[in-house]
Design an enzyme around this catalytic site. Sequence first.
Site, short mmCIF file in Angstrom:
data_model
loop_
_atom_site.label_atom_id
_atom_site.label_comp_id
_atom_site.label_asym_id
_atom_site.label_seq_id
_atom_site.Cartn_x
_atom_site.Cartn_y
_atom_site.Cartn_z
N GLU A 70 0.86 -1.19 0.00
CA GLU A 70 0.00 0.00 0.00
C GLU A 70 0.90 1.23 0.00
OE1 GLU A 70 -2.66 2.58 -0.24
OE2 GLU A 70 -3.55 0.58 0.06
N ASP A 119 -8.40 1.63 -8.36
CA ASP A 119 -9.00 2.86 -8.87
C ASP A 119 -9.26 2.71 -10.37
OD1 ASP A 119 -9.67 5.48 -9.64
OD2 ASP A 119 -8.30 6.36 -8.17
N LYS A 123 -12.49 8.60 -16.10
CA LYS A 123 -12.40 9.59 -17.18
C LYS A 123 -11.34 9.17 -18.19
CE LYS A 123 -13.91 13.48 -14.30
NZ LYS A 123 -13.58 14.82 -13.75
N THR A 186 -14.06 -7.25 1.30
CA THR A 186 -13.35 -6.01 1.56
C THR A 186 -14.37 -4.93 1.92
OG1 THR A 186 -13.48 -5.12 -0.69
CG2 THR A 186 -11.70 -6.67 -0.23
N LYS A 187 -13.88 -3.81 2.45
CA LYS A 187 -14.79 -2.69 2.77
C LYS A 187 -15.45 -2.17 1.50
CE LYS A 187 -12.77 -1.07 7.09
NZ LYS A 187 -12.19 0.09 7.83
N PHE A 188 -14.70 -2.10 0.41
CA PHE A 188 -15.27 -1.63 -0.85
C PHE A 188 -16.37 -2.58 -1.32
CE2 PHE A 188 -11.20 0.78 -1.56
CZ PHE A 188 -11.81 2.03 -1.57
N GLU A 189 -16.13 -3.89 -1.23
CA GLU A 189 -17.14 -4.84 -1.68
C GLU A 189 -18.40 -4.74 -0.84
OE1 GLU A 189 -17.71 -9.52 -2.93
OE2 GLU A 189 -15.82 -8.85 -2.03
#
Length: 211
Positions: A70, A119, A123, A186-189
């Site tokens: 990370e 990420d 764009k 995960t937190k995102f999932e």
Amino acid sequence: MLVGEIKVAYRPEEFRGSLLIELDSVTDRLDPEKIFGRNAPLHVDLGCGDGSFICALAERMPERSFLGIERLLGRIRSAARKAAAMVGNVRVLRMENSYAVRYLLPAGSVETFYLLFPDPWPKRRHWRRRIVTGEFLRAISQALAENGRFLIATDHLDYFQEIERIARANPDFTMASPRAGDLPLTKFEQQFRAEGAMIHWLELRKVSPVR
């Protein structure tokens, strides 16, 4: 890259102390056996965040070693604290993922890579910042052991389709749909599932070249 901010030294004897890897050099390859104080299959979480996923996975598989990478200082400190409090088979490294894969991980050293919700840079003018490129996959292939796996998840369909296209162009891999339910969330999932978003999973498995 975070080269100038990395400190020095391995301390494998401090098994339950600070688990943040400190490098003697940013050009020498890592020595997983020295880092973990044992010889065990290595799993690498690229962009490990606060360490919740990798620590949960490491508790399930104590016979394997887990490296979280990370670049953000606050996240890597949180990951190190979680690892020290919960498990003994996790180490963390503050470094850019692409650099670590290409220059720091020894060839054939990794059993499984995880790249979960990178990420997507949605764009078009930012697409060049996306981590998964042909060059990146070649570096992943070099670091993977024979029959090693690369697991990828994203909620962004366009990015997922681009990753599939790049993977098909690389003869080192075969593609499969992983059993995502076998992994901790995960937190995102958790967030994306709560929002009703579709999660796209891909497993790339390293194959031996045809002779």
